[in-house]
Design an enzyme around this catalytic site. Structure first.
Site, PDB file in Angstrom:
ATOM      1  N   CYS A 176       0.841  -1.201   0.000  1.00 39.68           N
ATOM      2  CA  CYS A 176       0.000   0.000   0.000  1.00 39.68           C
ATOM      3  C   CYS A 176       0.877   1.252   0.000  1.00 39.68           C
ATOM      4  O   CYS A 176       0.669   2.169  -0.789  1.00 39.68           O
ATOM      5  CB  CYS A 176      -0.932  -0.018   1.217  1.00 39.68           C
ATOM      6  SG  CYS A 176      -2.135   1.322   1.253  1.00 39.68           S
ATOM      7  N   CYS A 177       1.888   1.284   0.878  1.00 42.10           N
ATOM      8  CA  CYS A 177       2.809   2.432   0.905  1.00 42.10           C
ATOM      9  C   CYS A 177       3.522   2.574  -0.443  1.00 42.10           C
ATOM     10  O   CYS A 177       3.761   3.694  -0.905  1.00 42.10           O
ATOM     11  CB  CYS A 177       3.834   2.266   2.023  1.00 42.10           C
ATOM     12  SG  CYS A 177       3.194   2.508   3.698  1.00 42.10           S
TER      13      CYS A 177
ATOM     14  N   CYS B 143      -0.945   8.730   7.032  1.00 45.44           N
ATOM     15  CA  CYS B 143      -2.291   8.469   6.508  1.00 45.44           C
ATOM     16  C   CYS B 143      -3.234   8.141   7.680  1.00 45.44           C
ATOM     17  O   CYS B 143      -2.832   7.496   8.644  1.00 45.44           O
ATOM     18  CB  CYS B 143      -2.258   7.297   5.551  1.00 45.44           C
ATOM     19  SG  CYS B 143      -1.208   7.552   4.104  1.00 45.44           S
TER      20      CYS B 143
ATOM     21  N   CYS C 153       7.790   3.627   5.827  1.00 47.78           N
ATOM     22  CA  CYS C 153       6.982   3.351   4.640  1.00 47.78           C
ATOM     23  C   CYS C 153       7.867   3.067   3.431  1.00 47.78           C
ATOM     24  O   CYS C 153       7.392   2.600   2.410  1.00 47.78           O
ATOM     25  CB  CYS C 153       6.053   4.514   4.339  1.00 47.78           C
ATOM     26  SG  CYS C 153       6.909   6.041   3.958  1.00 47.78           S
TER      27      CYS C 153
ATOM     28  N   CYS D 166      -3.573   4.675   9.363  1.00 50.13           N
ATOM     29  CA  CYS D 166      -2.338   4.127   9.923  1.00 50.13           C
ATOM     30  C   CYS D 166      -1.722   5.028  10.990  1.00 50.13           C
ATOM     31  O   CYS D 166      -0.544   4.887  11.327  1.00 50.13           O
ATOM     32  CB  CYS D 166      -1.323   3.884   8.814  1.00 50.13           C
ATOM     33  SG  CYS D 166      -1.923   2.708   7.586  1.00 50.13           S
TER      34      CYS D 166
HETATM   35  S1  SF4 Z   1       0.527   4.709   5.608  1.00 48.26           S
HETATM   36 FE1  SF4 Z   1      -1.170   3.207   5.541  1.00 48.26          FE
HETATM   37  S2  SF4 Z   1      -2.769   4.045   4.189  1.00 48.26           S
HETATM   38 FE2  SF4 Z   1      -0.860   5.233   3.915  1.00 48.26          FE
HETATM   39  S3  SF4 Z   1       0.088   4.305   2.148  1.00 48.26           S
HETATM   40 FE3  SF4 Z   1       0.993   3.301   3.945  1.00 48.26          FE
HETATM   41  S4  SF4 Z   1      -0.326   1.503   4.385  1.00 48.26           S
HETATM   42 FE4  SF4 Z   1      -1.412   2.809   2.906  1.00 48.26          FE
END
Ligand code: SF4
Length: 135
Positions: free
Chosen positions: A11-12, A93, A121, A96
Protein backbone atom coordinates in the site's frame (compact mmCIF):
# COMPACT_ATOMS: atom_id res chain seq x y z
CA UNK A 1 -2.58 -3.13 5.32
CA UNK A 2 -3.62 -4.47 8.72
CA UNK A 3 -3.30 -8.10 7.61
CA UNK A 4 0.43 -8.24 6.94
CA UNK A 5 3.56 -6.10 6.69
CA UNK A 6 3.86 -7.20 3.07
CA UNK A 7 0.41 -5.85 2.22
CA UNK A 8 1.00 -2.67 4.23
CA UNK A 9 4.27 -2.03 2.42
CA UNK A 10 2.55 -2.70 -0.89
CA UNK A 11 0.00 0.00 0.00
CA UNK A 12 2.81 2.43 0.91
CA UNK A 13 4.51 1.52 -2.34
CA UNK A 14 1.44 2.33 -4.43
CA UNK A 15 0.33 5.43 -2.54
CA UNK A 16 3.64 6.97 -1.49
CA UNK A 17 6.78 5.60 -3.08
CA UNK A 18 5.68 5.38 -6.70
CA UNK A 19 4.08 8.87 -6.72
CA UNK A 20 7.15 10.36 -5.00
CA UNK A 21 9.43 8.75 -7.54
CA UNK A 22 7.37 10.34 -10.32
CA UNK A 23 7.44 13.73 -8.56
CA UNK A 24 11.22 13.57 -8.16
CA UNK A 25 11.93 12.39 -11.70
CA UNK A 26 14.51 14.69 -13.27
CA UNK A 27 15.07 16.64 -10.06
CA UNK A 28 18.61 17.17 -8.79
CA UNK A 29 17.72 17.55 -5.10
CA UNK A 30 14.97 17.22 -2.55
CA UNK A 31 14.55 18.46 1.01
CA UNK A 32 13.01 16.52 3.88
CA UNK A 33 12.17 17.16 7.52
CA UNK A 34 13.83 13.96 8.78
CA UNK A 35 15.34 14.25 12.25
CA UNK A 36 17.70 11.78 13.94
CA UNK A 37 15.67 11.95 17.11
CA UNK A 38 12.55 10.61 15.40
CA UNK A 39 13.45 6.92 15.61
CA UNK A 40 16.29 4.45 15.86
CA UNK A 41 16.08 3.90 12.11
CA UNK A 42 16.76 7.61 11.60
CA UNK A 43 19.51 7.99 14.19
CA UNK A 44 22.22 8.42 11.56
CA UNK A 45 20.35 10.65 9.09
CA UNK A 46 22.99 12.88 7.46
CA UNK A 47 22.50 16.56 6.74
CA UNK A 48 23.39 15.85 3.13
CA UNK A 49 22.75 12.37 1.73
CA UNK A 50 24.73 11.65 -1.41
CA UNK A 51 23.90 7.96 -1.65
CA UNK A 52 21.55 8.30 -4.62
CA UNK A 53 23.48 9.27 -7.78
CA UNK A 54 20.30 10.73 -9.31
CA UNK A 55 19.83 13.47 -6.70
CA UNK A 56 21.05 14.80 -3.38
CA UNK A 57 18.74 14.52 -0.38
CA UNK A 58 18.98 17.41 2.06
CA UNK A 59 17.85 16.94 5.67
CA UNK A 60 18.42 20.35 7.25
CA UNK A 61 16.64 19.41 10.48
CA UNK A 62 18.66 16.21 10.99
CA UNK A 63 20.15 17.34 14.30
CA UNK A 64 17.12 19.26 15.57
CA UNK A 65 15.32 18.04 18.67
CA UNK A 66 11.57 18.05 19.21
CA UNK A 67 12.17 21.08 21.45
CA UNK A 68 14.11 22.87 18.71
CA UNK A 69 11.19 22.40 16.31
CA UNK A 70 8.60 23.80 18.72
CA UNK A 71 10.85 26.66 19.75
CA UNK A 72 11.28 27.64 16.09
CA UNK A 73 7.52 27.39 15.47
CA UNK A 74 6.81 29.55 18.50
CA UNK A 75 9.46 32.21 17.84
CA UNK A 76 8.44 32.53 14.18
CA UNK A 77 4.71 32.12 14.84
CA UNK A 78 4.41 29.40 12.19
CA UNK A 79 1.21 27.52 11.43
CA UNK A 80 1.26 23.81 12.28
CA UNK A 81 -1.03 20.80 12.00
CA UNK A 82 -3.61 20.99 14.86
CA UNK A 83 -3.38 17.20 15.30
CA UNK A 84 -0.11 17.87 17.13
CA UNK A 85 -2.21 19.37 19.94
CA UNK A 86 -4.16 16.09 20.11
CA UNK A 87 -1.14 13.88 20.85
CA UNK A 88 -0.23 13.08 17.24
CA UNK A 89 3.53 13.84 17.19
CA UNK A 90 3.92 11.90 13.93
CA UNK A 91 1.19 12.22 11.31
CA UNK A 92 0.70 9.92 8.36
CA UNK A 93 -2.29 8.47 6.51
CA UNK A 94 -5.45 8.39 8.65
CA UNK A 95 -5.91 4.58 8.76
CA UNK A 96 -2.34 4.13 9.92
CA UNK A 97 -1.97 6.90 12.50
CA UNK A 98 -3.30 7.17 16.04
CA UNK A 99 -2.70 9.47 18.98
CA UNK A 100 -0.05 8.38 21.48
CA UNK A 101 -0.19 8.21 25.26
CA UNK A 102 2.19 9.91 27.68
CA UNK A 103 5.51 8.12 27.73
CA UNK A 104 5.07 6.44 24.35
CA UNK A 105 7.66 6.87 21.61
CA UNK A 106 7.16 9.70 19.09
CA UNK A 107 6.31 7.22 16.35
CA UNK A 108 4.29 4.78 18.46
CA UNK A 109 1.13 6.00 16.73
CA UNK A 110 2.36 5.05 13.27
CA UNK A 111 1.56 1.46 12.14
CA UNK A 112 1.04 0.69 15.81
CA UNK A 113 0.08 -2.94 15.13
CA UNK A 114 3.53 -3.72 13.70
CA UNK A 115 6.94 -4.40 15.24
CA UNK A 116 9.06 -1.32 15.87
CA UNK A 117 11.68 -2.37 13.29
CA UNK A 118 9.15 -2.33 10.43
CA UNK A 119 7.90 1.21 11.01
CA UNK A 120 8.98 2.97 7.84
CA UNK A 121 6.98 3.35 4.64
CA UNK A 122 10.08 3.13 2.45
CA UNK A 123 10.24 6.79 1.42
CA UNK A 124 13.33 7.20 3.53
CA UNK A 125 14.81 3.73 3.31
CA UNK A 126 18.38 3.89 4.49
CA UNK A 127 20.79 3.59 1.59
CA UNK A 128 23.87 5.32 2.99
CA UNK A 129 26.46 4.74 5.66
CA UNK A 130 27.63 7.75 7.72
CA UNK A 131 31.01 7.62 5.98
CA UNK A 132 29.39 8.10 2.58
CA UNK A 133 27.79 11.41 3.42
CA UNK A 134 28.71 14.80 4.77
CA UNK A 135 27.11 15.69 8.08
S1 SF4 B 1 0.53 4.71 5.61
FE1 SF4 B 1 -1.17 3.21 5.54
S2 SF4 B 1 -2.77 4.05 4.19
FE2 SF4 B 1 -0.86 5.23 3.92
S3 SF4 B 1 0.09 4.31 2.15
FE3 SF4 B 1 0.99 3.30 3.95
S4 SF4 B 1 -0.33 1.50 4.39
FE4 SF4 B 1 -1.41 2.81 2.91
Amino acid sequence: MYKSITLRKACCGIRKMEPLERALAGKKAWITGLRREQSGARSDVPLRDLSDPRRVKLNPLADWTWGDVWHYISVNQLAYNPLHDQFFPSIGCAPCTRAISQGEDFRAGRWWWEDEAAKECGLHAKTVSPEESTT
